[in-house]
Design a protein around this motif. Structure first.
Motif, PDB file in Angstrom:
ATOM      1  N   GLY A  89      -2.796   7.650  -5.535  1.00 53.34           N
ATOM      2  CA  GLY A  89      -2.511   6.739  -6.644  1.00 53.34           C
ATOM      3  C   GLY A  89      -1.030   6.727  -6.971  1.00 53.34           C
ATOM      4  N   LEU A  90      -0.233   6.209  -6.022  1.00 51.41           N
ATOM      5  CA  LEU A  90       1.219   6.174  -6.260  1.00 51.41           C
ATOM      6  C   LEU A  90       1.565   5.366  -7.501  1.00 51.41           C
ATOM      7  N   THR A  91       0.783   4.329  -7.773  1.00 49.58           N
ATOM      8  CA  THR A  91       1.088   3.495  -8.945  1.00 49.58           C
ATOM      9  C   THR A  91       1.069   4.334 -10.226  1.00 49.58           C
TER      10      THR A  91
ATOM     11  N   GLY B 208       0.804  -1.220   0.000  1.00 45.23           N
ATOM     12  CA  GLY B 208       0.000   0.000   0.000  1.00 45.23           C
ATOM     13  C   GLY B 208       0.835   1.266   0.000  1.00 45.23           C
ATOM     14  N   GLY B 209       0.146   2.355  -0.310  1.00 45.51           N
ATOM     15  CA  GLY B 209       0.816   3.613  -0.560  1.00 45.51           C
ATOM     16  C   GLY B 209       1.489   4.246   0.650  1.00 45.51           C
ATOM     17  N   VAL B 210       0.876   4.112   1.837  1.00 43.07           N
ATOM     18  CA  VAL B 210       1.440   4.810   2.994  1.00 43.07           C
ATOM     19  C   VAL B 210       2.796   4.192   3.367  1.00 43.07           C
TER      20      VAL B 210
ATOM     21  N   THR C 222      14.238   0.815  -5.015  1.00 42.48           N
ATOM     22  CA  THR C 222      14.217  -0.416  -5.813  1.00 42.48           C
ATOM     23  C   THR C 222      12.987  -0.438  -6.726  1.00 42.48           C
ATOM     24  N   LYS C 223      11.915   0.177  -6.271  1.00 46.22           N
ATOM     25  CA  LYS C 223      10.674   0.231  -7.056  1.00 46.22           C
ATOM     26  C   LYS C 223      10.817   1.080  -8.309  1.00 46.22           C
ATOM     27  N   ASN C 224      11.648   2.104  -8.220  1.00 41.83           N
ATOM     28  CA  ASN C 224      11.640   3.093  -9.310  1.00 41.83           C
ATOM     29  C   ASN C 224      12.954   3.271 -10.045  1.00 41.83           C
TER      30      ASN C 224
ATOM     31  N   SER D 241      -1.976  -3.297  -8.028  1.00 43.89           N
ATOM     32  CA  SER D 241      -2.773  -2.755  -6.918  1.00 43.89           C
ATOM     33  C   SER D 241      -2.986  -3.795  -5.845  1.00 43.89           C
ATOM     34  N   ARG D 242      -3.242  -3.302  -4.631  1.00 41.59           N
ATOM     35  CA  ARG D 242      -3.769  -4.221  -3.626  1.00 41.59           C
ATOM     36  C   ARG D 242      -5.082  -4.781  -4.151  1.00 41.59           C
ATOM     37  N   TRP D 243      -5.532  -5.935  -3.582  1.00 36.59           N
ATOM     38  CA  TRP D 243      -6.791  -6.540  -4.037  1.00 36.59           C
ATOM     39  C   TRP D 243      -7.930  -5.860  -3.291  1.00 36.59           C
TER      40      TRP D 243
ATOM     41  N   LEU E 293     -12.108  -0.973  -4.513  1.00 36.85           N
ATOM     42  CA  LEU E 293     -12.026   0.386  -5.066  1.00 36.85           C
ATOM     43  C   LEU E 293     -10.991   0.485  -6.193  1.00 36.85           C
ATOM     44  N   LYS E 294     -10.134  -0.506  -6.316  1.00 31.99           N
ATOM     45  CA  LYS E 294      -9.185  -0.547  -7.450  1.00 31.99           C
ATOM     46  C   LYS E 294      -9.858  -1.228  -8.652  1.00 31.99           C
ATOM     47  N   ASP E 295     -10.993  -1.848  -8.412  1.00 32.53           N
ATOM     48  CA  ASP E 295     -11.837  -2.473  -9.435  1.00 32.53           C
ATOM     49  C   ASP E 295     -11.113  -3.452 -10.367  1.00 32.53           C
TER      50      ASP E 295
ATOM     51  N   ALA F  88       1.928   7.636 -10.437  1.00 33.79           N
ATOM     52  CA  ALA F  88       3.192   8.397 -10.484  1.00 33.79           C
ATOM     53  C   ALA F  88       4.364   7.480 -10.839  1.00 33.79           C
ATOM     54  N   GLU F  89       4.332   6.257 -10.308  1.00 33.38           N
ATOM     55  CA  GLU F  89       5.418   5.308 -10.607  1.00 33.38           C
ATOM     56  C   GLU F  89       5.484   5.005 -12.103  1.00 33.38           C
ATOM     57  N   ALA F  90       4.326   4.780 -12.696  1.00 30.38           N
ATOM     58  CA  ALA F  90       4.293   4.475 -14.140  1.00 30.38           C
ATOM     59  C   ALA F  90       4.699   5.695 -14.953  1.00 30.38           C
TER      60      ALA F  90
END
Ligand code: UDP
Length: 473
Positions: A384-386, A59-61, A222-224, A282-284, A287-289, A388-390
């Motif tokens: 929505g960090l994902t 998760g984002g936090v 490492t993520k980015n 995304s987490r499952w 709201l991420k649908d 910004a990451e993309a």
């Protein structure tokens, strides 16, 4: 006998030199940043800045704290991170509060008196544990509703407390307002409140204590961090998210040492080495649908292209602060099972390994970089960090025009926004359009990266937070 004191988990994230940003920021940006960090360190001498949240990973936090705290520490600030302890029932209640704050009542009910008592008991135990460690001069940053009940016990002892909400909706309904009403009495003693966007500010707190800080990403995690195409392929093959020839799947860890992908994702299969990929990470979470993304793929993307869809998220057995994820994942898998085989086989549901958080990050990094289109079809999104990451990875993004995503993506310039994320056809046709028009996809991606550099990197956030913390000491 009930425990009277929780022992909070301490998360060690080490420290990182802010110097890494010198080149990326250029002299004009670097000077004020460096000065601001120096002044902040002076101000905090002898004090500790505590962060308290509900999970150390996923998760984002958790992502944000792991990225930012090391820079403050590197600049000489004694900043620490603690995770509250709670029972499964407690996390079921806080998940319910989370959903209500998004205007959705998962089981049709609001918070009951019994749930309220349970919430308060867990908060009281955590407050006792915390107070043993905190000095009166320290500053505490509490993150999200899971920690709201800690404001009063800390502030009544004279500790400066900042409460930060990472969630919010653009247009609150009755349920959202009731959830605010539930939480506000806990929070009167906070010195400041932080929201990710102006639109998320509650009716409750008075204006002078409200601050807006948008989240950010760190390009050196490492993520980015940059990966060459062959590194991407090796990481994904070893992680079970792509077919291809095995190679040495190494990645660079945060501390500079070499890591190696050792665990595989749990998947229904993997795309071939040369497949075109549409990816959502995304987490499952409803709201991420993810089911909506899968339906849009089956109906509007798969019939018109040869692309594969990869829906990636954490291995569900690793998630302890969100009891709903296993259900969402199993609903998604059941939906996938009902699809025609030729579509089903191109839809990959990947539970990424969580044994080693940096291994997980390397796989996410590689997946995002390997994607032809990154999607984030959320129905609601704090930031929505994902996204910004993309964008940092110069990927073309198709996302719902919801919450913080709207602050990041400028429609048709640095990505594509879908006005109504429930409109599967509009979403599908935007994705198909980008798969078919590589030039446009490339241009959106390049612009996206520039936007992240201008607006959503860690130094902007570190400076804003430094000003805020200084103002409450
Ligand atoms: N994430 C991850 N591994 C996963 C799924 C998600 O590292 O298997 C990360 C993702 O890359 C992002 C964060 O979790 O950094 C999710 O943050 P976001 O703001 O997108 O959503 P949230 O989970 O906070 O609602």
């Amino acid at each position: 006998m009930a425990l009277t004191k929780a022992s909070l988990e301490s998360v060690d994230v080490g420290s990182a030199p802010i110097d890494r940003y010198r080149e990326l920021m250029g002299p004009e940006g670097w000077g004020p940043f460096e000065l601001s960090m120096r002044e902040f360190a002076d101000q905090m001498r002898g004090r500790t800045l505590w962060n308290v949240n509900s999970t150390s990973r996923g998760g984002g936090v958790a992502e944000l704290l792991a990225a930012l705290i090391p820079y403050d520490r590197g600049a000489g600030i004694d900043e620490r991170w603690l995770v509250i302890q709670g029972s499964p029932e407690f996390f079921a209640i806080t998940k319910k509060i989370h959903m209500l704050l998004h205007g959705v009542a998962p089981d049709g009910s609001e918070i009951t008196a019994a749930e309220l008592r349970q919430y308060e008991q867990v908060m009281a135990r955590n407050a006792t544990g915390l107070l043993e460690q905190i000095k009166p001069d320290d500053v505490v940053l509490l993150h999200d509703p899971q920690t709201a009940g800690l404001v009063a016990p800390l502030s009544s002892r004279g500790v400066a407390v900042i409460w930060r909400s990472h969630v919010g909706v653009d247009q609150p309904n009755e349920m959202v307002r009731n959830a605010w009403k539930f939480l506000t009495p806990y929070m009167n003693g906070a010195s400041a409140f932080v929201f990710s966007r102006r639109a998320y500010v509650w009716d409750g707190p008075d204006g002078s204590r409200i601050h807006i800080i948008a989240p950010c990403i760190d390009p050196f995690t490492t993520k980015n961090r940059d990966l060459a195409p062959d590194e991407v392929a090796r990481i994904l093959v070893a992680g079970g998210a792509l077919r291809g020839t095995d190679g040495e799947p190494t990645f660079l860890r945060q501390d500079g040492s070499k890591g190696r992908v050792m665990h595989r994702a749990t998947t229904s299969g993997a795309p071939p080495a040369d497949a075109r990929l549409v990816v959502q990470v995304s987490r499952w979470d409803r709201l991420k649908d993810p089911i909506g993304v899968a339906e849009a793929f089956a109906r509007h993307i798969a019939p018109k292209t040869d692309a594969w869809l990869v829906l990636a998220g954490p291995a569900v057995d690793s998630v302890d602060d969100d009891p709903e994820q296993p259900q969402v994942l199993s609903d998604l898998q059941a939906m996938r099972d009902r699809l025609r085989p030729e579509v089903r086989d191109r839809l990959v549901v990947a539970q990424l390994p969580m044994h080693d958080i940096e291994e997980n990050a390397a796989i996410v990094n590689a997946l995002q970089r390997r994607a032809d289109v990154v999607v984030q079809k959320s129905l609601a999104e704090g930031f929505g960090l994902t996204v910004a990451e993309a964008m940092w990875k110069a990927r073309p993004v198709v996302a719902g025009r919801v919450g913080g995503i709207e602050d990041q993506v400028e429609d048709q310039k640095s990505g594509i926004l879908i006005d109504d994320p429930k409109d599967l056809e509009a979403f599908g046709s935007a994705v198909v359009g980008l798969l078919q028009d590589r030039e446009k996809a490339g241009a959106l991606g390049r612009e996206a990266r520039l936007r992240v550099i201008r607006e959503f990197l860690a130094p902007r956030h570190l400076m804003q937070q430094a000003r805020l913390v200084t103002s409450v000491t």
